[in-house]
Enzyme design. Structure first.
Site, PDB file in Angstrom:
ATOM      1  N   CYS A 162      45.331  21.585  32.826  1.00 41.68           N
ATOM      2  CA  CYS A 162      44.606  21.774  31.760  1.00 41.68           C
ATOM      3  C   CYS A 162      45.352  22.783  31.044  1.00 41.68           C
ATOM      4  O   CYS A 162      45.625  23.989  31.703  1.00 41.68           O
ATOM      5  CB  CYS A 162      43.388  22.510  32.266  1.00 41.68           C
ATOM      6  SG  CYS A 162      42.172  23.425  30.950  1.00 41.68           S
ATOM      7  N   CYS A 212      46.599  19.202  24.991  1.00 36.77           N
ATOM      8  CA  CYS A 212      45.478  19.251  25.563  1.00 36.77           C
ATOM      9  C   CYS A 212      45.473  17.944  26.470  1.00 36.77           C
ATOM     10  O   CYS A 212      45.749  16.950  25.883  1.00 36.77           O
ATOM     11  CB  CYS A 212      44.199  19.415  24.657  1.00 36.77           C
ATOM     12  SG  CYS A 212      42.707  19.049  25.556  1.00 36.77           S
TER      13      CYS A 212
HETATM   14  N1  DGL Z   1      41.802  19.583  28.963  1.00 37.36           N
HETATM   15  C1  DGL Z   1      41.953  20.728  28.418  1.00 37.36           C
HETATM   16  C2  DGL Z   1      43.544  21.238  27.938  1.00 37.36           C
HETATM   17  O1  DGL Z   1      44.214  20.688  28.364  1.00 37.36           O
HETATM   18  C3  DGL Z   1      40.941  21.585  27.899  1.00 37.36           C
HETATM   19  C4  DGL Z   1      39.786  21.101  26.944  1.00 37.36           C
HETATM   20  C5  DGL Z   1      38.533  21.992  26.799  1.00 37.36           C
HETATM   21  O2  DGL Z   1      37.867  21.865  27.597  1.00 37.36           O
HETATM   22  O3  DGL Z   1      38.293  22.373  25.616  1.00 37.36           O
HETATM   23  O4  DGL Z   1      43.264  22.244  27.126  1.00 37.36           O
END
Ligand code: DGL
Length: 262
Positions: free
Chosen positions: A74, A184
């Protein structure tokens, strides 16, 4: 610590499955524990202090539960909490960040686009990344509030996602970006929709494969490589049946999901 223990992979939701896929391709002889913190999805607009405390609590719980390493799949959690997590856990930690460096190397137009959450783009870590590796190119950043959670709630091909992509991708196309950083881990799910809105030949960069190679290096250095059987278990802090349905929509198969609260 033994090489037989699983690698823990965590995200706010199911974006990290794109990283898990790259990990399993690169390291098939590992067992994995995937944790989706969907109770708090999206992370992208949460305060940094909340994400830091949550990240540390998750890392501590993963260590107690017997993970041999932790992959923060993440970008938002990395931006807010990677340093605090590293300080709090004895586990080897792999963090990921938007591929700004390879993008700055690959652009021919001299313009790079970055799609990421608000929290990632506002972080000091992201500002440093751009300052260190992309000061010689133009970087167009576009925050995408609502995109990660809408991908999960309504699916990558839904009208709601298409409408958000119209808004978020246009500034990159109009600005002349020829490389788009998927900053993301949810956004590889909508790579096709992003590519369709950019000129032909635009390069889309995600960091799953690089994270997998880094995980391999770290485990090898710690003498913890291999030892598993390719098993996967999936857990969520939210409702398991809802995550099962989202996984089925994203991966096209059913998966058993357990409830787990760090
Ligand atoms: N998948 C996450 C990232 O790589 C976060 C998405 C979220 O929860 O806003 O930033």
């Amino acid at each position: 610590m033994s090489s037989r223990q699983p690698i823990a992979v965590f995200d706010s939701g199911l974006g990290g499955l794109t990283v898990l896929h790259a990990l399993r391709e690169c390291l098939p002889r590992e067992d994995y524990f995937y944790f989706a913190d969907t109770r708090f999805l999206p992370y992208g607009d949460k305060p940094e202090v909340f994400l830091r405390e949550r990240g540390v609590a998750i890392a501590e719980a993963l260590a107690r539960q017997g993970a041999k390493a932790m992959v923060i799949a993440c970008n938002t959690a990395t931006a807010a909490a990677a340093e605090a997590i590293r300080a709090a856990t004895p586990l080897p930690v792999v963090a990921l960040e938007p591929g700004v460096k390879p993008a700055a190397q690959q652009t021919r137009s001299g313009v790079v686009g970055v799609l990421a959450t608000t929290r990632t783009l506002q972080s000091a870590r992201f500002q440093r990344l751009v300052g260190n590796h992309a000061s010689h190119v133009r970087v167009i950043t576009q925050a995408c509030p609502g995109l990660a959670d809408t991908i999960e709630a309504q699916g990558p091909g839904s009208n709601a996602v298409e409408t958000l992509l119209d808004d978020y991708v246009a500034p990159l196309a109009h600005g002349g970006a020829d490389v788009v950083v998927l900053g993301c881990t949810h956004y590889p799910w909508v790579a096709e929709g992003i590519a369709r809105r950019m000129p032909a030949g635009t390069v889309l960069l995600d960091t799953g494969a690089a994270v997998a190679r880094q995980t391999e290096r770290l485990l090898a250095a710690a003498g913890l490589l291999g030892g598993g059987e390719g098993r996967l278990s999936v857990a969520t802090s939210g409702a398991p049946q809802q995550v099962t349905a989202t996984v089925a929509r994203l991966l096209g198969r059913k998966m058993h999901v357990e409830h787990w609260e760090p």
